[in-house]
Motif scaffolding. Structure first.
Motif, mmCIF file in Angstrom:
data_model
loop_
_atom_site.group_PDB
_atom_site.id
_atom_site.type_symbol
_atom_site.label_atom_id
_atom_site.label_comp_id
_atom_site.label_asym_id
_atom_site.label_seq_id
_atom_site.Cartn_x
_atom_site.Cartn_y
_atom_site.Cartn_z
ATOM 1 N N ASN A 8 -23.437 29.149 59.989
ATOM 2 C CA ASN A 8 -23.543 30.144 58.923
ATOM 3 C C ASN A 8 -22.214 30.530 58.290
ATOM 4 O O ASN A 8 -22.166 31.408 57.425
ATOM 5 N N VAL A 9 -21.165 29.894 58.720
ATOM 6 C CA VAL A 9 -19.853 30.223 58.153
ATOM 7 C C VAL A 9 -19.827 29.846 56.676
ATOM 8 O O VAL A 9 -20.308 28.769 56.280
ATOM 9 N N ARG A 10 -19.309 30.743 55.846
ATOM 10 C CA ARG A 10 -19.172 30.493 54.402
ATOM 11 C C ARG A 10 -17.741 30.673 53.928
ATOM 12 O O ARG A 10 -17.351 30.113 52.921
ATOM 13 N N ARG A 11 -16.944 31.480 54.672
ATOM 14 C CA ARG A 11 -15.600 31.816 54.200
ATOM 15 C C ARG A 11 -14.544 31.396 55.223
ATOM 16 O O ARG A 11 -14.549 31.860 56.366
ATOM 17 N N VAL A 12 -13.665 30.508 54.766
ATOM 18 C CA VAL A 12 -12.624 29.967 55.636
ATOM 19 C C VAL A 12 -11.255 30.335 55.059
ATOM 20 O O VAL A 12 -11.061 30.248 53.846
ATOM 21 N N ALA A 13 -10.347 30.733 55.946
ATOM 22 C CA ALA A 13 -8.972 31.010 55.490
ATOM 23 C C ALA A 13 -8.021 29.929 56.012
ATOM 24 O O ALA A 13 -8.113 29.530 57.164
ATOM 25 N N CYS A 14 -7.144 29.476 55.133
ATOM 26 C CA CYS A 14 -6.139 28.489 55.524
ATOM 27 C C CYS A 14 -4.762 29.121 55.337
ATOM 28 O O CYS A 14 -4.387 29.487 54.218
ATOM 29 N N VAL A 15 -4.003 29.220 56.399
ATOM 30 C CA VAL A 15 -2.695 29.861 56.348
ATOM 31 C C VAL A 15 -1.629 28.795 56.561
ATOM 32 O O VAL A 15 -1.625 28.114 57.584
ATOM 33 N N GLY A 16 -0.769 28.646 55.580
ATOM 34 C CA GLY A 16 0.160 27.509 55.534
ATOM 35 C C GLY A 16 -0.513 26.462 54.671
ATOM 36 O O GLY A 16 -1.617 26.019 54.966
ATOM 37 N N ALA A 17 0.130 26.110 53.552
ATOM 38 C CA ALA A 17 -0.539 25.231 52.587
ATOM 39 C C ALA A 17 0.356 24.069 52.181
ATOM 40 O O ALA A 17 0.486 23.712 51.020
ATOM 41 N N GLY A 18 0.982 23.457 53.172
ATOM 42 C CA GLY A 18 1.750 22.241 52.918
ATOM 43 C C GLY A 18 0.821 21.033 52.950
ATOM 44 O O GLY A 18 -0.342 21.131 52.587
ATOM 45 N N VAL A 19 1.323 19.897 53.411
ATOM 46 C CA VAL A 19 0.525 18.667 53.415
ATOM 47 C C VAL A 19 -0.731 18.827 54.276
ATOM 48 O O VAL A 19 -1.837 18.470 53.855
ATOM 49 N N GLY A 84 -8.532 38.673 55.852
ATOM 50 C CA GLY A 84 -9.245 39.936 56.074
ATOM 51 C C GLY A 84 -10.753 39.802 56.117
ATOM 52 O O GLY A 84 -11.443 40.579 56.793
ATOM 53 N N ASP A 85 -11.290 38.829 55.406
ATOM 54 C CA ASP A 85 -12.749 38.694 55.307
ATOM 55 C C ASP A 85 -13.201 37.307 55.811
ATOM 56 O O ASP A 85 -14.325 36.879 55.575
ATOM 57 N N ALA A 86 -12.311 36.606 56.537
ATOM 58 C CA ALA A 86 -12.598 35.216 56.921
ATOM 59 C C ALA A 86 -13.537 35.129 58.123
ATOM 60 O O ALA A 86 -13.573 36.015 58.977
ATOM 61 N N GLN A 87 -14.287 34.045 58.154
ATOM 62 C CA GLN A 87 -15.170 33.781 59.297
ATOM 63 C C GLN A 87 -14.585 32.674 60.193
ATOM 64 O O GLN A 87 -15.129 32.350 61.236
ATOM 65 N N PHE A 88 -13.490 32.072 59.728
ATOM 66 C CA PHE A 88 -12.744 31.081 60.504
ATOM 67 C C PHE A 88 -11.369 30.973 59.875
ATOM 68 O O PHE A 88 -11.240 31.030 58.655
ATOM 69 N N VAL A 89 -10.351 30.824 60.708
ATOM 70 C CA VAL A 89 -8.978 30.728 60.202
ATOM 71 C C VAL A 89 -8.328 29.449 60.736
ATOM 72 O O VAL A 89 -8.390 29.163 61.937
ATOM 73 N N GLN A 90 -7.717 28.678 59.818
ATOM 74 C CA GLN A 90 -6.983 27.468 60.207
ATOM 75 C C GLN A 90 -5.518 27.691 59.882
ATOM 76 O O GLN A 90 -5.148 27.870 58.715
ATOM 77 N N GLU A 91 -4.682 27.679 60.894
ATOM 78 C CA GLU A 91 -3.236 27.889 60.712
ATOM 79 C C GLU A 91 -2.526 26.540 60.690
ATOM 80 O O GLU A 91 -2.726 25.716 61.564
ATOM 81 N N SER A 92 -1.696 26.321 59.653
ATOM 82 C CA SER A 92 -0.962 25.052 59.513
ATOM 83 C C SER A 92 0.472 25.331 59.090
ATOM 84 O O SER A 92 0.954 24.812 58.074
ATOM 85 N N ALA A 93 1.154 26.141 59.865
ATOM 86 C CA ALA A 93 2.550 26.495 59.573
ATOM 87 C C ALA A 93 3.468 25.366 60.037
ATOM 88 O O ALA A 93 3.044 24.456 60.734
ATOM 89 N N PRO A 94 4.760 25.450 59.649
ATOM 90 C CA PRO A 94 5.712 24.443 60.127
ATOM 91 C C PRO A 94 5.715 24.357 61.655
ATOM 92 O O PRO A 94 5.450 25.336 62.347
ATOM 93 N N GLU A 95 6.060 23.176 62.134
ATOM 94 C CA GLU A 95 5.994 22.872 63.567
ATOM 95 C C GLU A 95 7.213 23.422 64.314
ATOM 96 O O GLU A 95 8.054 22.654 64.796
#
Lengths: 322, 322
Positions: A8-19, A84-95
Motif C-alpha cells: 500500500n505504499v504510495r509515497r517514497v522519499a529519496c535523500v541524496g540525489a546523485g547517480v 515528513g510524509d513518507a511511507q519509505f525512505v531511501q538514503e543515498s548519501a556519499p559513501e
C-alpha cells in the motif's frame, strides 16, 4: 511496527540525489510512486531532473506502471519536508561513514514512526551506521546496483539493532516495487555482489598497475568471455558445467588444484571436504532439479539470446570471407 | 613459416575431446572445417558425438558456414592420424603440466612442419609447457571459454621459445574462424579473463566456506546485478559510469577509499597517481570518443536488451499487483 503494508505504499522519499539516489528516484517514479527528494548540493535539482529525463525513455521501454509520471517528483528545500510524509525512505548519501551516521540519525528524527529507512551504502555494515539513531530498529541496508532503475538486485540486511520486522518489511517492499531481493541474515562488509565484483576489480587494478593488461583488454576479456554467461547464469553454476556430465564434483576434482596456482593475488581457501561438499550440494540446490544436460541447453540458449540481443552474433566464419 | 594462410585453412585437428576439446570440435565443424579428433579415453568418440549433436541446434541457430556438417568429423585411432594432415592443431588435454608437456612434444613430432599448434590450457604459461618440444617456436596458447562453440573469446599468447609469427598466425586464424581474440604480449599465469573470474571464484569459495552466502545467493547476486552489465560492457567502463558525469576520475575519487576496506580477501594495490592516471586514461581509450552520456545510453539499452532476451523484464510493479 505501525508502518503501511508494503503493497500500500504510495509515497517514497529519496535523500541524496546523485547517480544512485537519482537512479532510485527514476525507478520509484517509473513504478508509479509519488517521490520526494532532497539533496544539499546547490545544483541537485537540475542534475536530478536531467538524470530522470535521460532514464525515462529506457523506463518507458520497460513499461511504466499506471499513472507513472516525472511530474510526481517533488524536490524539497529541506530534509524534513522530504521525509515528513513518507511511507519509505531511501538514503543515498556519499559513501563516508560519519556522513551516513549523522544523516541516518537526522532522518530517523524527521521520519514518521514505524516507517522503514534504507541506506544504499555500498559496503558499510548497518551496525556501524546506526550508532547515533534513536530509532535504530527501523534502519536497514537496501543496497542497489547502478543503475537502480534497471538492475534488479537489492541486497537487504539489518544491523545489530535493526528489528527483524524492518528487514522483512524492506525485502517485501522492494519486491513489490519490482526489485530482485537477496535478504542476508548476517552482515558481511561489501555484502555479496560487491565482494565478488570488488575481488575482480582489485585483480584488474593490479593488472593495470603491473602493465599486464590494458583497461580495454580487461573489459573485452569479460564481455567476450565469462560476462556473456553471467548475464543469466551465475559463476557457480556455469563453473559446474565446465565439469561436463560430472558437474561441479568433477569440476572441483579437475580444477581444484588450480586453486594453488598464482592465478590471482587472492589466496584461495583450502578445498577441504566440508567446502567441497558445500559447493557440490549448493549447486544441486541451485540447479533445482535441472540436469546437467538441461543446464547446458539453458546456458547455450542464453548465450545465443544475449549475443543476438547485443548485436554480436559471431560472423559466419571463413565462408563469408570475414 | 611454410604454413597455410589462415584464410585458406580447411583441415583442423583437435586433440583431447572432453568438454573443451569437444566444444572446439563443434565450433570448427560449424564454421565449415574438416575436423579430425583424437582422445585416448575408450568412450571418447561416443561422448564427443553426443556433445556435438547436443550443440548442433544452437550452432544452427547461430548460422552454419556453407557446407558445415557433423559428417565432416573423423575420430582417429591414433594421435598421429589426427594431426598428420592438419593445417592447425588445437590441444585440449587435461590440465596437468606433465601431461601437457609430453603431449605437446608428441604433437610437435607428428604434425607437418610449420603448422601452428595451440593449447587450450586454462592457465599454464607456454614457456613451462614447451620445454620438451623440438619445434617449440610454433607452440602457442589459444585459451577459449566454455563452451568454445558459443563464447567468442580466445586469449592468444606465446612462450619464451614461441616465434612472433606463430602468435600472429594463430590470432589471425582464430579471427577468421569467428572468434574474438585478445593477443597478449607477455605471459601472465591465468591470462586475463581467468585471473579476473578466478578472483571472483576464490572470494565466492571463501564466502561459502564461511557460511556468508549460499551458492544460489552468489549466483543470483551476479545474474540479477553486475552480470547483466558485463554481458556487453566490461567492469572498468561500467565502474566509470558509477562516477556520474565525472566518469572514472570521479569514481576513483569517490570509491578509491573503499580499496582500503575489507570488502574481499584480496588486497588492493596502492591507488597512487600512476595507477589512477593509467585507469582514467585507459577508460578514455576504451570509450573511444563516446561521452559519459553516450555510454550511459548504451549501457541502459544493453541492460534492457539483455533483460528482454533472457525473459526477465521487471514486473510492472505495484500497479499490476505483482
Amino acid at each position: 511496527m505501525t508502518s503501511t503494508e508494503p503493497e500500500n505504499v504510495r509515497r517514497v522519499a529519496c535523500v541524496g540525489a546523485g547517480v544512485i539516489g537519482g537512479g532510485w528516484v527514476a525507478h520509484f517514479l517509473a513504478r508509479g510512486y509519488d517521490v520526494t527528494a532532497w539533496d544539499p548540493a546547490p545544483d541537485a535539482e537540475l542534475r536530478l531532473r536531467r538524470l530522470v529525463d535521460a532514464a525515462w525513455p529506457a523506463l518507458t521501454q520497460l513499461g511504466l506502471a499506471d499513472g507513472a509520471s516525472t511530474d510526481r517528483l517533488t524536490v524539497t528545500a529541506t530534509l524534513e519536508e522530504a521525509v515528513g510524509d513518507a511511507q519509505f525512505v531511501q538514503e543515498s548519501a556519499p559513501e563516508k561513514l560519519d556522513v551516513k551516521r549523522d544523516l541516518l540519525a537526522r532522518l530517523d528524527a524527521a521520519t514518521p514512526p514505524g516507517v522503514v529507512i534504507a541506506s544504499s551504502t555500498s559496503g558499510y555494515p548497518m551496525t556501524d551506521m546506526q550508532t547515533d539513531a534513536e530509532g535504530a530498529g527501523r534502519l536497514v541496508v537496501g543496497h542497489p546496483f547502478n543503475p537502480p532503475y534497471l538492475i534488479p538486485l537489492v541486497e537487504v540486511v539489518g544491523g545489530e539493532r535493526t528489528s527483524a520486522e524492518a528487514v522483512a518489511w524492506a525485502s517485501r517492499f522492494y519486491e513489490v516495487a519490482g526489485k530482485s531481493v537477496i535478504t542476508m541474515d548476517r552482515e558481511v562488509p561489501g555484502f555479496i555482489a560487491n565482494r565478488l565484483q570488488e575481488a575482480l576489480w582489485r585483480e584488474a587494478l593490479h593488472m593495470v598497475a603491473n602493465g599486464e593488461a590494458t583497461v580495454k583488454e580487461i573489459d573485452d576479456s569479460i564481455t567476450e568471455g565469462p560476462g556473456l554467461r553471467w548475464a543469466f547464469m551465475g559463476p557457480m553454476l556455469t563453473f559446474a558445467l565446465a565439469g561436463g556430465e560430472g558437474g561441479m564434483a568433477h569440476m572441483l576434482d579437475h580444477f581444484g588444484p588450480s586453486l594453488k596456482s598464482p592465478w590471482t593475488r587472492l589466496e584461495a581457501p583450502e578445498l577441504d571436504k566440508a567446502l567441497y561438499d558445500s559447493v557440490v550440494a549448493g549447486c544441486d540446490d541451485a540447479a533445482a532439479g535441472r540436469t546437467i544436460a538441461d543446464l547446458v541447453a539453458e546456458r547455450d540458449q542464453g548465450v545465443i539470446d544475449v549475443l543476438r540481443a547485443t548485436g554480436r552474433l559471431p560472423g559466419a566464419g571463413k565462408e563469408s570471407g570475414k
